[in-house]
Design an enzyme around this catalytic site. Structure first.
Site, PDB file in Angstrom:
ATOM      1  N   ILE A  62      53.430  76.189  57.269  1.00 56.24           N
ATOM      2  CA  ILE A  62      52.516  76.479  58.386  1.00 56.24           C
ATOM      3  C   ILE A  62      52.669  77.806  58.979  1.00 56.24           C
ATOM      4  O   ILE A  62      51.817  78.688  59.009  1.00 56.24           O
ATOM      5  CB  ILE A  62      52.088  75.223  59.136  1.00 56.24           C
ATOM      6  N   ASP A  91      63.413  80.943  63.953  1.00 55.38           N
ATOM      7  CA  ASP A  91      63.606  79.592  63.282  1.00 55.38           C
ATOM      8  C   ASP A  91      64.867  79.398  63.240  1.00 55.38           C
ATOM      9  O   ASP A  91      65.705  80.236  63.191  1.00 55.38           O
ATOM     10  CB  ASP A  91      62.993  79.539  61.866  1.00 55.38           C
ATOM     11  N   GLU A 135      49.245  58.414  70.873  1.00 57.55           N
ATOM     12  CA  GLU A 135      47.972  58.570  70.396  1.00 57.55           C
ATOM     13  C   GLU A 135      47.357  57.219  70.137  1.00 57.55           C
ATOM     14  O   GLU A 135      48.015  56.188  69.568  1.00 57.55           O
ATOM     15  CB  GLU A 135      48.108  59.485  69.048  1.00 57.55           C
ATOM     16  N   HIS A 172      44.399  65.085  66.947  1.00 57.91           N
ATOM     17  CA  HIS A 172      45.239  65.209  65.828  1.00 57.91           C
ATOM     18  C   HIS A 172      44.346  65.393  64.398  1.00 57.91           C
ATOM     19  O   HIS A 172      44.593  64.892  63.549  1.00 57.91           O
ATOM     20  CB  HIS A 172      45.888  63.983  65.548  1.00 57.91           C
ATOM     21  N   ILE A 173      43.520  66.515  64.492  1.00 50.61           N
ATOM     22  CA  ILE A 173      42.791  66.995  63.147  1.00 50.61           C
ATOM     23  C   ILE A 173      43.181  68.163  62.605  1.00 50.61           C
ATOM     24  O   ILE A 173      42.465  68.722  62.037  1.00 50.61           O
ATOM     25  CB  ILE A 173      41.286  67.167  63.836  1.00 50.61           C
ATOM     26  N   GLY A 174      44.339  68.649  62.930  1.00 46.01           N
ATOM     27  CA  GLY A 174      44.799  69.824  62.400  1.00 46.01           C
ATOM     28  C   GLY A 174      44.839  70.136  60.845  1.00 46.01           C
ATOM     29  O   GLY A 174      44.354  70.847  60.171  1.00 46.01           O
ATOM     30  N   SER A 234      51.774  70.732  66.086  1.00 44.01           N
ATOM     31  CA  SER A 234      53.167  70.105  65.320  1.00 44.01           C
ATOM     32  C   SER A 234      53.347  68.757  65.445  1.00 44.01           C
ATOM     33  O   SER A 234      52.774  68.013  64.833  1.00 44.01           O
ATOM     34  CB  SER A 234      54.308  70.998  65.408  1.00 44.01           C
TER      35      SER A 234
END
Length: 581
Positions: free
Chosen positions: A334, A353, A441, A464-466, A411
């Site tokens: 991503i 990273d 959630e 949480h709709i990514g 994330s």
């Protein structure tokens, strides 16, 4: 077919519906040959091997039945059906009324005349097939439901056969696969896209689905007879749940993350977990891009004010994305794709990273997290769900950020300390935030949700709709079942997150032995010792291990002593063993 009208009337009605000529039969035959049930086609070798003992007795017409069944090696003399009558022009005008099968109870009369010896097993989906058992001619009647299920037929059957595999398995007859596919029960939770159900059903599996997650206790009860479990991100697969999963062969996570699954416990029970690491990346990236623009322009607040009748046409603290420094934490699938799109919009991209990653385009790598947080105007987090990442962004990290930073978390819910984020928004340190994931959630859409971020200025909250776009969910629903089915049919474990990844060639003219065991020395030698003692030839063998388990696939010749299976199952440290035909 339900037995509600007499068979001669039914036959005459068929001809009227057909309104056909002799020339139409070739076209009909070619069409029917393409529509033979999957499980029948799969077991073509059975029909050829037992051709003398297979009879087709049908109320349909032999002119189109014979060309279809002859492809399976079924003998002409064993095929009984009605016969068409045509006029001089070739038009079908009727049927041979002297044929026993055209009369009431025709199948009963035909089989009595044949006077076949031995036990007669009847397989069919019509009421007249059941009548053979009712008349005492058939020893057992199997209601065949692969194509259609009629209550009037199934309620009177000795057995319901959702596939021909089920008939062969129940009758202890040779079959092309090791286990009837209809006995694989699939449980899909959390409103998984319908494409997944379609794929599993086309494979022959039995599917049950729910639109919501199940809690631990309900799942422990439900999972007892489940072969394949499909979930999204809310269902928790704990060791307790897995302890009840006696038949579970694989788990499909229809999402990217798997931190809600005890993948080590699953591996130690011989259960691979498959996820969809690539299928929804574009959807998440597009949401991030959209939210960055919305937050820089304060669109959410301006929209809310206008809904309240307040006209605020101000450019104060409203910015373009061009020239802004985007800091991406986590440069995986991503993060790296977001990097490319953000640069196309004119942003300067920096990333951090813990693993050395090759930059895309003009993105610049930061050596430390502090370096990135000091530079970025916008910070977006795209890291995985490992335990070390709990509260990865908290007071310490917010202090390192520039005043007026925009912050995004798409994330994991536990990545950012929500209380700390709320405090920094109220102080003005954070000029706007978008949060798609939360530490806790709701299990379903009808549950209430509360967070400290509600009502704060320039904050976008999404449930949480990514990855929740039609395209992403359909991609996931195609990808995950494909990997699970490949594992069940061939042993392929490629793309499993907790199994040694093995990509296998097709199985040709051999048996495939699947052996999953604890990763201790000497297991391969024991497997080969058993095979050598029985003088069984190994055609191919594949081994891979993780820290916890070993996965051995052995292809052997068709001829072997069945006792060898029992020996292989009882090798010490064996977790699970199965045979593929």
């Amino acid at each position: 077919m339900d037995g509600k009208i007499s068979f001669p009337k039914s036959l005459q009605a068929r001809l009227i519906l057909m309104n056909a000529s002799k020339d139409d039969l070739d076209k009909l035959t070619k069409n029917l040959q393409k529509q033979v049930s999957n499980s029948i086609t799969r077991n073509k070798d059975f029909f050829r091997k037992f051709a003398d003992d297979v009879y087709i007795v049908s109320g349909g017409f032999k002119e189109y039945i014979l060309p279809v069944v002859s492809k399976f090696g079924i003998k002409d003399k064993n095929v009984f059906g009605n016969k068409l009558v045509t006029n001089k022009g070739g038009r079908i005008t009727g049927f041979d009324k002297n044929n026993l099968l055209s009369k009431p109870n025709g199948k009963i009369k035909q089989l009595r005349e044949l006077n076949l010896g031995g036990d007669l097993y009847v397989i069919g989906d019509g009421y007249t097939d059941y009548e053979l058992k009712k008349a005492g001619i058939a020893y057992k009647f199997f209601a065949f439901t692969e194509n259609i299920e009629r209550v009037s037929v199934t309620k009177n059957a000795d057995y319901i056969a959702p596939s021909f595999d089920e008939f062969l398995y129940t009758s202890h007859l040779p079959m092309s696969i090791s286990y009837p596919k209809n006995r694989f029960k699939v449980l899909l939770l959390e409103n998984i896209h319908s494409a997944a159900k379609k794929i599993f059903k086309e494979e022959g599996y039995t599917v049950e689905e729910y639109k919501y997650a199940l809690d631990e206790n309900n799942l422990m009860e439900k999972i007892k007879d489940v072969s394949i479990l499909g979930i999204r991100s809310k269902t928790q697969i704990t060791g307790k749940v897995l302890s009840k999963a006696k038949k579970l062969t694989s788990i499909g996570a229809f999402c990217i993350g798997t931190n809600h699954i005890d993948i080590q416990a699953a591996a130690l029970k011989g259960i691979p977990v498959f996820n969809a690491p690539f299928s929804n990346t574009r959807s998440v990236v597009e949401l991030a891009i959209g939210e960055i623009i919305f937050l820089l322009r304060k669109i959410a607040d301006k929209s809310k004010m206008l809904h309240q009748g307040i006209w605020d046409k101000s450019s104060e603290r409203s910015y373009e994305v061009r020239g802004k420094k985007l800091g991406i934490i986590g440069y995986g699938k991503i993060g790296s794709q977001l990097s490319v799109l953000a640069e196309d919009l004119g942003m300067d991209v920096y990333y951090y990273d813990i693993i050395e990653k090759l930059s895309l385009g003009n993105a610049k790598r930061c050596n430390t997290l502090k370096e990135l947080l000091n530079k970025a105007d916008i910070v977006t987090v795209h890291v995985d769900g490992r335990k070390e990442n709990v509260n990865f962004i908290s007071d310490k990290e917010f202090k390192m950020m520039k005043d007026g930073t925009i912050f995004l978390n798409l994330s994991r819910g536990f990545i950012a300390d929500i209380k700390s984020l709320a405090k920094n928004i109220l102080s003005g340190k954070i000029n706007g935030a978008a949060v798609d994931v939360f530490p806790v959630e709701p299990e379903s859409n009808n549950k209430n949700f509360v967070t400290e971020l509600q009502g704060l200025p320039n904050v976008i909250l999404t449930p949480h709709i990514g990855g929740s776009t039609e395209e992403a969910q359909e991609n996931i629903a195609n990808f995950v079942p494909d990997k699970i089915i490949s594992f069940i049919n061939s042993g392929n474990s490629f793309f499993s997150v907790n199994f040694p990844n093995i990509q296998l060639p097709a199985l040709v003219n051999a048996h495939r032995l699947i052996h999953i065991h604890e990763n201790v020395p000497g297991i391969l030698a024991k497997i080969n010792g058993v095979l050598a003692k029985r003088k069984i030839n190994i055609i191919g063998q594949y081994l891979k291990t993780t820290d916890d388990i070993g996965y051995v696939i052995t292809d052997i010749s068709k001829k072997y002593n069945p006792d060898v299976i029992n020996e292989l199952k009882h090798i010490s440290h064996t977790i699970r063993f199965r045979v593929l035909y």
